[in-house]
Scaffold this active site. Structure first.
Site, PDB file in Angstrom:
ATOM      1  N   SER A   1       0.817  -1.204   0.000  1.00 43.89           N
ATOM      2  CA  SER A   1       0.000   0.000   0.000  1.00 43.89           C
ATOM      3  C   SER A   1       0.863   1.273   0.000  1.00 43.89           C
ATOM      4  O   SER A   1       1.608   1.507  -0.953  1.00 43.89           O
ATOM      5  CB  SER A   1      -0.974  -0.044   1.189  1.00 43.89           C
ATOM      6  OG  SER A   1      -1.907   0.996   1.153  1.00 43.89           O
TER       7      SER A   1
ATOM      8  N   ASP B   1      -9.742  -3.275  -5.859  1.00 45.45           N
ATOM      9  CA  ASP B   1      -9.166  -2.447  -4.793  1.00 45.45           C
ATOM     10  C   ASP B   1      -9.765  -1.043  -4.849  1.00 45.45           C
ATOM     11  O   ASP B   1      -9.595  -0.332  -5.844  1.00 45.45           O
ATOM     12  CB  ASP B   1      -7.650  -2.381  -4.972  1.00 45.45           C
ATOM     13  CG  ASP B   1      -6.939  -1.790  -3.758  1.00 45.45           C
ATOM     14  OD1 ASP B   1      -7.563  -0.993  -3.035  1.00 45.45           O
ATOM     15  OD2 ASP B   1      -5.763  -2.121  -3.554  1.00 45.45           O
TER      16      ASP B   1
ATOM     17  N   HIS C   1      -8.066  -4.407  -1.366  1.00 46.40           N
ATOM     18  CA  HIS C   1      -6.824  -3.859  -0.825  1.00 46.40           C
ATOM     19  C   HIS C   1      -6.263  -4.837   0.198  1.00 46.40           C
ATOM     20  O   HIS C   1      -6.399  -4.647   1.414  1.00 46.40           O
ATOM     21  CB  HIS C   1      -7.110  -2.496  -0.196  1.00 46.40           C
ATOM     22  CG  HIS C   1      -5.893  -1.635  -0.045  1.00 46.40           C
ATOM     23  ND1 HIS C   1      -5.232  -1.107  -1.123  1.00 46.40           N
ATOM     24  CD2 HIS C   1      -5.226  -1.220   1.055  1.00 46.40           C
ATOM     25  CE1 HIS C   1      -4.210  -0.384  -0.692  1.00 46.40           C
ATOM     26  NE2 HIS C   1      -4.178  -0.448   0.630  1.00 46.40           N
TER      27      HIS C   1
END
Length: 210
Positions: free
Chosen positions: A108, A160, A191
């Site tokens: 991320s 995502d 995610h």
């Protein structure tokens, strides 16, 4: 002058002879301990260098500021990525690492930062395994740097909502256009980092020959 003391970090020496080093960059809200298990899974026996991001967003650790969800403060990203690059150079000396055998891995916010290291500081790392990351400069076109010889694994979720698949595909294209050898793996989730993607990344790492 940046030193290893400028970042809170964990360093675990390699447990296998002639092993590479994994630079681990956590996601938002995590810390320097979060990705140690991932590092051990990706490259058993490798040295692990895991710093903590210096930005605090509502008490959550991050690598750079963002203006709102999904919108980066690109100038801050550039500045803080440069600071991280200097830390990596200092750690290379402090811990006696081979600078040609450092591989960055992040999730991320950490993956975005890892991509920033590749595009803004070419040659700093030999490769990258990045998960749920996108184009670090967002709407800006990165400089035409030479990434030939750089090996990259990207794991991205097609649903995502935070790092959209368009942004993931954009960073894959940007890296590939600059000569990187990119393997982009997409999974049907959001995610997250599914075990199936970790397994493919581990296989890729073993075959890459870092």
């Amino acid at each position: 002058m940046t030193t290893t003391e400028d970042f809170v970090h964990v360093f675990e020496p390699a447990t296998e002879p002639d092993a590479p080093t994994l630079l681990l960059l956590h996601g938002t809200g995590a810390d320097e301990h979060d990705l140690l298990p991932l590092g051990r899974a990706l490259a058993p026996g490798a040295a692990l260098l895991s710093p903590r991001g210096k930005v605090s967003e509502n008490g959550m650790n991050r690598w750079f500021r963002r203006l709102r969800e999904g919108v980066f403060d690109v100038e801050d990203l550039i500045e803080r990525t440069a600071e991280l690059a200097e830390f990596v150079k200092a750690a290379t000396l402090t811990y006696g690492l081979d600078p040609k055998r450092i591989v960055v891995s992040g999730f991320s916010n950490g993956a975005n930062t890892g991509a920033g290291l590749l595009l803004l500081h070419p040659g700093l790392v030999a490769g990258a395994a990045l998960f749920a990351g996108g184009a670090p400069l967002q709407g800006r076109e990165p400089d035409p740097v030479d990434l030939s010889g750089t090996r990259v694994f990207l794991g991205s979720g097609v649903t995502d909502p935070i790092t959209t698949i368009d942004q993931a595909r954009l960073v894959a294209a940007q890296l590939g256009e600059r000569g990187a050898n990119v393997r982009a793996e997409e999974h049907p989730g959001g995610h997250q980092l599914p075990q199936s993607v970790v397994s493919r990344a581990r296989e890729w790492f073993a075959q890459a020959g870092f």
